[in-house]
Design an enzyme around this catalytic site. Structure first.
Site, mmCIF file in Angstrom:
data_model
loop_
_atom_site.group_PDB
_atom_site.id
_atom_site.type_symbol
_atom_site.label_atom_id
_atom_site.label_comp_id
_atom_site.label_asym_id
_atom_site.label_seq_id
_atom_site.Cartn_x
_atom_site.Cartn_y
_atom_site.Cartn_z
ATOM 1 N N TYR A 1 -2.029 0.099 10.875
ATOM 2 C CA TYR A 1 -2.231 -0.350 9.484
ATOM 3 C C TYR A 1 -0.985 -0.022 8.657
ATOM 4 O O TYR A 1 -0.475 -0.876 7.926
ATOM 5 C CB TYR A 1 -3.483 0.295 8.872
ATOM 6 C CG TYR A 1 -3.664 -0.102 7.420
ATOM 7 C CD1 TYR A 1 -3.991 -1.418 7.075
ATOM 8 C CD2 TYR A 1 -3.457 0.811 6.391
ATOM 9 C CE1 TYR A 1 -4.126 -1.805 5.745
ATOM 10 C CE2 TYR A 1 -3.593 0.432 5.056
ATOM 11 C CZ TYR A 1 -3.931 -0.874 4.743
ATOM 12 O OH TYR A 1 -4.044 -1.261 3.420
ATOM 13 N N SER B 1 0.855 -1.199 0.000
ATOM 14 C CA SER B 1 0.000 0.000 0.000
ATOM 15 C C SER B 1 0.883 1.239 0.000
ATOM 16 O O SER B 1 2.030 1.191 0.466
ATOM 17 C CB SER B 1 -0.879 0.022 1.248
ATOM 18 O OG SER B 1 -1.571 1.253 1.374
#
Ligand code: NDP
Ligand code: 8X3
Length: 276
Positions: free
Chosen positions: A171, A158
């Site tokens: 995260y 990501s």
């Protein structure tokens, strides 16, 4: 007499444009990127193995994929559970002799909060899924690829694994870890002719935000307002591109965002705010 040292066997693999009977295993293919990648590779002639926890979803996706003629295998398991992962891959091995591509895609964000207020159960969920789950699956598949003298592991990271954003702490940390593991796998698997690629997407409209905000549809929708985000099909196209290059070419790391996003913290929304 001229003696040359023997070339590793993978240098002799011929590039071919037919993908019939090639096999791809995609974790987290009940929605979003995983489902789109499964569809894209099924259309290209791959046999596809799709995984996820939601069995009923897997059955629906299977039906859709089977329309493209290839074999479709479903495996329902939770990547966080080491025993389930092993049992599922053992079962897979009874059905296929090789896996050409593994896409480590299953993952999620749970909540958004500062480090002093975060929910530690959410932290466990993210670490266990995005980091340990990816490791458990890779540990089962990498030896298969080593034995078959080749393969390709595509890790879905990501932009959150490149630049940390506010309230993204854990995260982001899991995705930084995916980035690190991707680099480590590339080194470890280099001698076996196994390609390793990380695709790091920016904001993409999937079920990701719905999961992160625990079913709050309005909040999830708001994430993508005014940015014309990436779609799952965009990532599927990129995965296909990475996987269909000649054998001597490996994309190690690829970051992709929609046009209106520069990185995790800076998008057109921020640009407009700063202008005012
Ligand atoms: P989705 O929520 O649409 O898909 C997530 C998939 O992961 C589902 O198929 C889900 O299946 C599976 N999954 C989640 N937890 C588990 C688990 N414990 N065991 C097995 N499977 C699991 O989101 P995306 O498609 O967006 O997310 C896919 C990946 O992309 C994730 O790793 C995410 O972090 C990453 N990503 C997403 C971005 C975005 O903006 N959407 C941007 C950058 C990266 P099931 O619930 O059936 O188990
Ligand atoms: C998902 C993208 O920016 O929502 O990894 O963290 S973001």
């Amino acid at each position: 007499m001229c003696r040359t040292s023997p070339k590793p066997h993978y240098l002799y693999v011929e590039y071919t444009h037919t993908h019939m009977n090639k096999k791809i295993l995609i974790t987290g293919a009940t929605s979003g990127f995983g489902k789109a990648i499964a569809l894209r590779f099924a259309k290209e002639g791959y046999d596809v193995c799709i995984t996820g926890r939601r069995e009923e979803r897997l059955a629906v996706v299977k039906q859709e994929l089977e329309q493209h003629g290839g074999k479709v295998i479903t495996l329902a398991f939770d990547v966080r559970d080491k025993a389930q992962v092993k049992a599922a891959i053992d079962e897979l091995k009874t059905q296929v002799q090789r896996i050409d591509i593994l896409v480590n895609n299953a993952g999620l964000a749970a909540g958004m909060a500062t480090i002093d207020e975060g929910d530690t159960d959410d932290w466990d969920t993210m670490i266990d899924t995005n980091l340990k789950g990816l490791l458990y699956v890779t540990r089962q598949i990498a030896p298969m690829m080593r034995e078959q003298a080749g393969g390709h592991i595509i890790n879905i990271g990501s932009t959150a694994g490149k630049v940390v954003y506010k309230n993204g702490n854990v995260y982001c940390a899991t995705k930084f870890a995916v980035d690190a593991l991707n680099q480590a796998m590339r080194i470890d698997l280099l001698p076996y002719g196994i390609k390793v690629t990380a695709i790091h997407p920016g904001m993409a409209e999937t079920e990701f935000s719905l999961v992160r905000f625990k079913g709050d549809e309005a909040r999830a929708k708001n994430v993508y307002a005014e940015i014309n985000p990436l779609q799952a099909g965009d990532i599927a196209d990129i995965a296909w591109y990475c996987a269909s290059l000649p054998p001597h070419v490996c994309i190690n790391d690829l970051t992709v965002t929609c046009l209106t996003q520069a990185n995790s913290v800076y998008s057109i929304k921020e640009a407009e705010r700063v202008k005012k």
